[in-house]
Design a protein around this motif. Structure first.
Motif, PDB file in Angstrom:
ATOM      1  N   LEU A  37       2.735  21.070  -7.334  1.00  0.00           N
ATOM      2  CA  LEU A  37       2.294  20.322  -6.205  1.00  0.00           C
ATOM      3  C   LEU A  37       1.652  19.065  -6.708  1.00  0.00           C
ATOM      4  CD1 LEU A  37       0.682  22.930  -3.999  1.00  0.00           C
ATOM      5  CD2 LEU A  37       2.615  21.693  -3.458  1.00  0.00           C
ATOM      6  N   LEU A  38       1.288  18.012  -6.055  1.00  0.00           N
ATOM      7  CA  LEU A  38       0.746  17.031  -6.319  1.00  0.00           C
ATOM      8  C   LEU A  38      -0.920  17.198  -6.796  1.00  0.00           C
ATOM      9  CD1 LEU A  38       1.695  14.151  -3.546  1.00  0.00           C
ATOM     10  CD2 LEU A  38       2.640  14.550  -5.899  1.00  0.00           C
ATOM     11  N   PRO A  39      -1.389  16.279  -7.428  1.00  0.00           N
ATOM     12  CA  PRO A  39      -2.913  16.629  -7.848  1.00  0.00           C
ATOM     13  C   PRO A  39      -3.666  17.028  -6.356  1.00  0.00           C
ATOM     14  CG  PRO A  39      -2.178  15.184  -9.353  1.00  0.00           C
ATOM     15  CD  PRO A  39      -1.081  15.285  -8.207  1.00  0.00           C
ATOM     16  N   SER A  40      -3.397  15.890  -5.600  1.00  0.00           N
ATOM     17  CA  SER A  40      -4.314  16.110  -4.308  1.00  0.00           C
ATOM     18  C   SER A  40      -3.128  15.198  -3.050  1.00  0.00           C
ATOM     19  CB  SER A  40      -5.647  15.487  -4.202  1.00  0.00           C
ATOM     20  OG  SER A  40      -5.307  13.885  -4.568  1.00  0.00           O
ATOM     21  N   TYR A  41      -3.766  15.485  -1.872  1.00  0.00           N
ATOM     22  CA  TYR A  41      -2.957  15.043  -0.672  1.00  0.00           C
ATOM     23  C   TYR A  41      -4.080  14.174   0.141  1.00  0.00           C
ATOM     24  CZ  TYR A  41       0.828  17.695  -2.202  1.00  0.00           C
ATOM     25  OH  TYR A  41       1.843  18.359  -2.910  1.00  0.00           O
ATOM     26  N   ASP A  42      -3.613  13.190   0.781  1.00  0.00           N
ATOM     27  CA  ASP A  42      -4.404  12.700   1.722  1.00  0.00           C
ATOM     28  C   ASP A  42      -4.814  13.402   3.047  1.00  0.00           C
ATOM     29  OD1 ASP A  42      -4.837   9.904   0.473  1.00  0.00           O
ATOM     30  OD2 ASP A  42      -2.540   9.932   0.689  1.00  0.00           O
ATOM     31  N   MET A  43      -3.971  14.296   3.224  1.00  0.00           N
ATOM     32  CA  MET A  43      -4.377  15.153   4.462  1.00  0.00           C
ATOM     33  C   MET A  43      -3.512  16.606   4.545  1.00  0.00           C
ATOM     34  SD  MET A  43      -2.316  13.267   7.707  1.00  0.00           S
ATOM     35  CE  MET A  43      -0.989  12.276   7.643  1.00  0.00           C
ATOM     36  N   LEU A  78       1.982   8.980  13.744  1.00  0.00           N
ATOM     37  CA  LEU A  78       1.234   8.041  12.841  1.00  0.00           C
ATOM     38  C   LEU A  78       1.713   6.908  12.467  1.00  0.00           C
ATOM     39  CD1 LEU A  78      -0.609  10.998  10.659  1.00  0.00           C
ATOM     40  CD2 LEU A  78      -1.438   9.540  12.730  1.00  0.00           C
ATOM     41  N   ARG A  79       3.048   6.823  12.264  1.00  0.00           N
ATOM     42  CA  ARG A  79       3.717   5.789  11.899  1.00  0.00           C
ATOM     43  C   ARG A  79       4.033   4.658  13.035  1.00  0.00           C
ATOM     44  NH1 ARG A  79       8.804   8.781   8.507  1.00  0.00           N
ATOM     45  NH2 ARG A  79       7.816   9.097   6.579  1.00  0.00           N
ATOM     46  N   GLN A  80       4.046   5.338  14.122  1.00  0.00           N
ATOM     47  CA  GLN A  80       4.159   4.485  15.328  1.00  0.00           C
ATOM     48  C   GLN A  80       2.643   3.733  15.562  1.00  0.00           C
ATOM     49  OE1 GLN A  80       5.409   6.946  18.692  1.00  0.00           O
ATOM     50  NE2 GLN A  80       7.368   7.635  17.727  1.00  0.00           N
ATOM     51  N   GLU A  81       1.798   4.261  14.941  1.00  0.00           N
ATOM     52  CA  GLU A  81       0.430   3.707  14.996  1.00  0.00           C
ATOM     53  C   GLU A  81       0.272   2.585  13.942  1.00  0.00           C
ATOM     54  OE1 GLU A  81      -1.668   3.809  17.411  1.00  0.00           O
ATOM     55  OE2 GLU A  81      -0.930   5.102  18.757  1.00  0.00           O
ATOM     56  N   GLY A  82       1.223   2.473  13.086  1.00  0.00           N
ATOM     57  CA  GLY A  82       1.092   1.462  11.864  1.00  0.00           C
ATOM     58  C   GLY A  82       0.647   2.201  10.770  1.00  0.00           C
ATOM     59  N   VAL A  83       0.525   3.571  10.665  1.00  0.00           N
ATOM     60  CA  VAL A  83      -0.100   4.335   9.341  1.00  0.00           C
ATOM     61  C   VAL A  83       1.160   4.867   8.550  1.00  0.00           C
ATOM     62  CG1 VAL A  83      -1.484   5.963   8.702  1.00  0.00           C
ATOM     63  CG2 VAL A  83      -2.045   5.235  10.782  1.00  0.00           C
ATOM     64  N   ARG A  84       1.168   4.144   7.164  1.00  0.00           N
ATOM     65  CA  ARG A  84       2.419   4.726   6.408  1.00  0.00           C
ATOM     66  C   ARG A  84       1.887   6.140   5.974  1.00  0.00           C
ATOM     67  NH1 ARG A  84       3.452   1.030   1.826  1.00  0.00           N
ATOM     68  NH2 ARG A  84       5.549   2.307   1.970  1.00  0.00           N
ATOM     69  N   VAL A  85       2.822   6.766   6.599  1.00  0.00           N
ATOM     70  CA  VAL A  85       2.605   8.234   5.837  1.00  0.00           C
ATOM     71  C   VAL A  85       4.049   8.515   5.471  1.00  0.00           C
ATOM     72  CG1 VAL A  85       2.070  10.557   6.474  1.00  0.00           C
ATOM     73  CG2 VAL A  85       1.070   8.755   7.682  1.00  0.00           C
ATOM     74  N   ALA A  86       4.041   9.263   4.289  1.00  0.00           N
ATOM     75  CA  ALA A  86       5.124   9.945   3.640  1.00  0.00           C
ATOM     76  C   ALA A  86       5.624  11.125   4.380  1.00  0.00           C
ATOM     77  CB  ALA A  86       5.001  10.295   2.260  1.00  0.00           C
ATOM     78  N   ALA A  87       6.732  11.493   4.086  1.00  0.00           N
ATOM     79  CA  ALA A  87       7.472  12.757   4.832  1.00  0.00           C
ATOM     80  C   ALA A  87       6.530  13.871   4.339  1.00  0.00           C
ATOM     81  CB  ALA A  87       8.936  12.852   4.188  1.00  0.00           C
ATOM     82  N   PRO A  88       6.271  14.775   5.259  1.00  0.00           N
ATOM     83  CA  PRO A  88       5.259  15.677   4.868  1.00  0.00           C
ATOM     84  C   PRO A  88       6.081  16.914   3.914  1.00  0.00           C
ATOM     85  CG  PRO A  88       6.348  16.363   7.006  1.00  0.00           C
ATOM     86  CD  PRO A  88       6.582  15.126   6.703  1.00  0.00           C
ATOM     87  N   GLU A  89       5.170  17.376   3.064  1.00  0.00           N
ATOM     88  CA  GLU A  89       5.672  18.405   2.152  1.00  0.00           C
ATOM     89  C   GLU A  89       5.214  19.846   2.681  1.00  0.00           C
ATOM     90  OE1 GLU A  89       5.328  19.656  -2.734  1.00  0.00           O
ATOM     91  OE2 GLU A  89       4.241  17.787  -2.139  1.00  0.00           O
ATOM     92  N   MET A 112       0.852  -1.301   0.023  1.00  0.00           N
ATOM     93  CA  MET A 112       0.010  -0.263   0.041  1.00  0.00           C
ATOM     94  C   MET A 112       0.862   1.114   0.008  1.00  0.00           C
ATOM     95  SD  MET A 112      -2.883   1.160   2.648  1.00  0.00           S
ATOM     96  CE  MET A 112      -1.776   1.323   3.826  1.00  0.00           C
ATOM     97  N   GLU A 113       0.542   2.130  -0.971  1.00  0.00           N
ATOM     98  CA  GLU A 113       1.384   3.534  -0.850  1.00  0.00           C
ATOM     99  C   GLU A 113       1.016   4.363   0.546  1.00  0.00           C
ATOM    100  OE1 GLU A 113       0.457   5.921  -4.128  1.00  0.00           O
ATOM    101  OE2 GLU A 113       0.971   4.495  -5.624  1.00  0.00           O
ATOM    102  N   ALA A 114       2.217   4.934   0.674  1.00  0.00           N
ATOM    103  CA  ALA A 114       2.064   6.012   1.935  1.00  0.00           C
ATOM    104  C   ALA A 114       1.195   7.135   1.612  1.00  0.00           C
ATOM    105  CB  ALA A 114       3.709   6.439   2.438  1.00  0.00           C
ATOM    106  N   PHE A 115       0.757   7.494   2.585  1.00  0.00           N
ATOM    107  CA  PHE A 115      -0.277   8.730   2.716  1.00  0.00           C
ATOM    108  C   PHE A 115       0.462   9.806   2.676  1.00  0.00           C
ATOM    109  CE2 PHE A 115      -2.716   5.188   4.926  1.00  0.00           C
ATOM    110  CZ  PHE A 115      -3.572   5.147   4.198  1.00  0.00           C
ATOM    111  N   SER A 116      -0.154  11.048   1.614  1.00  0.00           N
ATOM    112  CA  SER A 116       0.524  12.222   1.422  1.00  0.00           C
ATOM    113  C   SER A 116       0.091  13.019   2.299  1.00  0.00           C
ATOM    114  CB  SER A 116       0.411  12.458   0.105  1.00  0.00           C
ATOM    115  OG  SER A 116      -0.888  12.368  -0.222  1.00  0.00           O
TER     116      SER A 116
END
Length: 207
Positions: free
Chosen positions: A65-71, A33-44, A1-5
């Motif tokens: 910028l990316l077309p969209s971000y997860d958060m 979030l990573r400690q909770e097991g959520v894969r999140v990319a480094a913040p832009e 699964m891809e990391a969340f942006s």
């Protein structure tokens, strides 16, 4: 699964003036979030010390910028207040930035998190200033951004009251005695991570 942006928009409080990059609140939030097991990319991060709302808006236009971000997070306004700009002007420009943040989040307000503006008047840097007036102005700014966040149905993370408690203590301050230390940012990151974990994106969508 891809990391969340994750896209972080703001000023010195977002980039982390006076602390290592890994110690600002966006990076600390990602680590939690990573400690909770959520894969999140480094913040832009789009943030520079001293930016006002209009300067942030101008900078966004210059970035690819990316077309969209997860958060998306947004924390902006202290420099508007510092420069004596009106709450009405701030509210108008903040609302435009918040709509941009929602657009960056794929049009999903539930993926946007706004942090309240800290009160720099409690810091040693402001010792010779009218700290009561600064507090009133910060409260007015935060009342405006909280109202707009409610209208837009985005998440609002109030870090100001807790920051006021510790904002004059050396351990919570960077060496300039104005900006937060890594320990203060850790408090913000904890609040933000908890808000993200309990948000709609965790409970009902791909998070």
């Amino acid at each position: 699964m891809e990391a969340f942006s994750y896209l972080a928009l703001g000023d010195s409080y977002t980039i982390g003036e006076g602390v290592a990059l890994a110690d600002n609140f966006p990076y600390q939030t990602v680590q939690l979030l990573r400690q909770e097991g959520v894969r999140v990319a480094a913040p832009e991060i789009i943030a520079v010390t001293g930016w006002t709302t209009d300067e942030l808006a101008s900078a966004i236009k210059q970035r690819a910028l990316l077309p969209s971000y997860d958060m998306v997070t947004l924390l902006i306004g202290v420099n508007n207040q510092y420069r004596g700009r009106s709450v009405q002007e701030y509210a108008t420009e903040f609302e435009g930035l918040l709509q941009q943040a929602i657009d960056f989040a794929g049009g999903k307000p539930s993926h946007v998190f706004v942090l309240s503006i800290p009160d720099w008047g409690v810091t040693p840097f402001a010792a010779e200033r009218d700290t009561a007036q600064i507090a009133l102005a910060i409260d007015a700014y935060n009342a405006a951004n909280a109202r707009i966040c409610g209208d837009k149905h985005v998440h609002y993370v109030n870090i100001t009251e807790a920051q006021r408690v510790d904002g004059n203590k050396d351990v919570y301050l960077a060496t300039d005695k104005l900006h937060p230390s890594a320990l203060e940012y850790a408090k913000w990151a904890d609040q933000l991570a908890k808000s993200i974990k309990t948000a709609y994106i965790f409970n009902h969508e791909k998070f």
